[in-house]
Design a protein around this motif. Structure first.
Motif, short mmCIF file in Angstrom:
data_model
loop_
_atom_site.label_atom_id
_atom_site.label_comp_id
_atom_site.label_asym_id
_atom_site.label_seq_id
_atom_site.Cartn_x
_atom_site.Cartn_y
_atom_site.Cartn_z
N GLU A 48 0.81 -1.21 0.00
CA GLU A 48 0.00 0.00 0.00
C GLU A 48 0.85 1.27 0.00
O GLU A 48 0.32 2.35 0.21
N ALA A 49 2.15 1.15 -0.26
CA ALA A 49 3.04 2.31 -0.26
C ALA A 49 2.64 3.26 -1.38
O ALA A 49 2.11 2.85 -2.41
N SER A 50 2.94 4.54 -1.19
CA SER A 50 2.57 5.54 -2.19
C SER A 50 3.79 6.32 -2.66
O SER A 50 4.77 6.47 -1.93
N TRP A 51 3.71 6.82 -3.88
CA TRP A 51 4.78 7.64 -4.45
C TRP A 51 4.54 9.09 -4.06
O TRP A 51 3.46 9.63 -4.25
N GLU A 52 5.57 9.72 -3.49
CA GLU A 52 5.50 11.11 -3.05
C GLU A 52 6.67 11.87 -3.66
O GLU A 52 7.71 11.29 -3.96
N ARG A 53 6.52 13.18 -3.81
CA ARG A 53 7.64 14.00 -4.29
C ARG A 53 8.71 14.03 -3.21
O ARG A 53 8.43 14.24 -2.03
N GLU A 54 9.95 13.83 -3.61
CA GLU A 54 11.04 13.76 -2.65
C GLU A 54 11.25 15.09 -1.94
O GLU A 54 11.49 15.14 -0.73
N SER A 55 11.12 16.20 -2.66
CA SER A 55 11.35 17.52 -2.05
C SER A 55 10.32 17.80 -0.95
O SER A 55 10.67 18.32 0.12
N GLU A 56 9.06 17.45 -1.19
CA GLU A 56 8.02 17.69 -0.19
C GLU A 56 8.22 16.78 1.02
O GLU A 56 8.05 17.21 2.17
N THR A 57 8.57 15.52 0.78
CA THR A 57 8.79 14.58 1.88
C THR A 57 10.02 14.97 2.68
O THR A 57 10.03 14.87 3.90
N ARG A 58 11.06 15.44 2.01
CA ARG A 58 12.28 15.88 2.70
C ARG A 58 11.99 17.08 3.60
O ARG A 58 12.52 17.18 4.70
N ALA A 59 11.13 17.99 3.15
CA ALA A 59 10.79 19.17 3.96
C ALA A 59 9.92 18.80 5.16
O ALA A 59 10.11 19.33 6.26
N MET A 60 8.98 17.89 4.96
CA MET A 60 8.04 17.54 6.03
C MET A 60 8.59 16.49 7.00
O MET A 60 8.29 16.53 8.18
#
Length: 158
Positions: A110-122
């Motif tokens: 159930e993993a999801s693809w996320e933008r790396e820049s947004e995930t790195r910031a959050m």
């Protein structure tokens, strides 16, 4: 079965089998009473043995008993726990990095693809975990500062 509305779908796309249900009782030599969910209240709960299929055990169907921590309004926050995979999308003038993130209380499927820049910031703690590839970190640091310049290209330039 044209025109027949079966379990929410019409025609050839209607499902032939709708799920696995518990057998409550055996009614005669060839009929069984099943425990159907409330959504199937209009369906009779006794089925002939020829309609039923044997359940094949799949470990992915096993449910975990671990419940998420709920807040007062009965909601919970989905937090990323682990980075599973990386992918880069090449657009016309820049590269967008995506990471596949497993969320808490979810499986790897159930993993999801996320933008790396947004995930790195959050969630910067994900990139400091053991098992994170430092070579990819260096590649990301060199690519982050390069912002593509938008230029006017064509026969009518000012």
């Amino acid at each position: 079965m044209k025109g027949v509305l079966r379990f929410g779908k019409k025609g050839k796309l209607s499902p032939r089998h709708i799920g696995s249900y518990e057998i409550l009782a055996r009614i005669g030599p060839v009929a069984y009473r099943l425990a159907l969910p409330p959504s199937l209240v209009g369906v009779h709960d006794v089925f002939h043995v020829s309609i039923l299929r044997k359940y094949i055990v799949d470990l992915a169907h096993v449910l975990t008993q671990e419940l998420p921590e709920l807040s007062e309004d009965l909601t919970y926050v989905e937090e990323p726990v682990k980075i599973l995979e990386r992918n880069e999308q090449n657009l016309r003038n820049h590269v967008v990095s995506y990471i596949k993130v497993r969320l808490r209380n979810h499986s790897d499927e159930e993993a999801s693809w996320e933008r790396e820049s947004e995930t790195r910031a959050m969630h910067p703690h994900l990139f400091n975990m053991i098992g994170f590839d430092p070579a990819l970190e260096v590649h990301y640091q060199t690519a982050i500062g390069t912002e593509p310049a938008i230029e006017s290209v064509g026969p009518y330039q000012d």
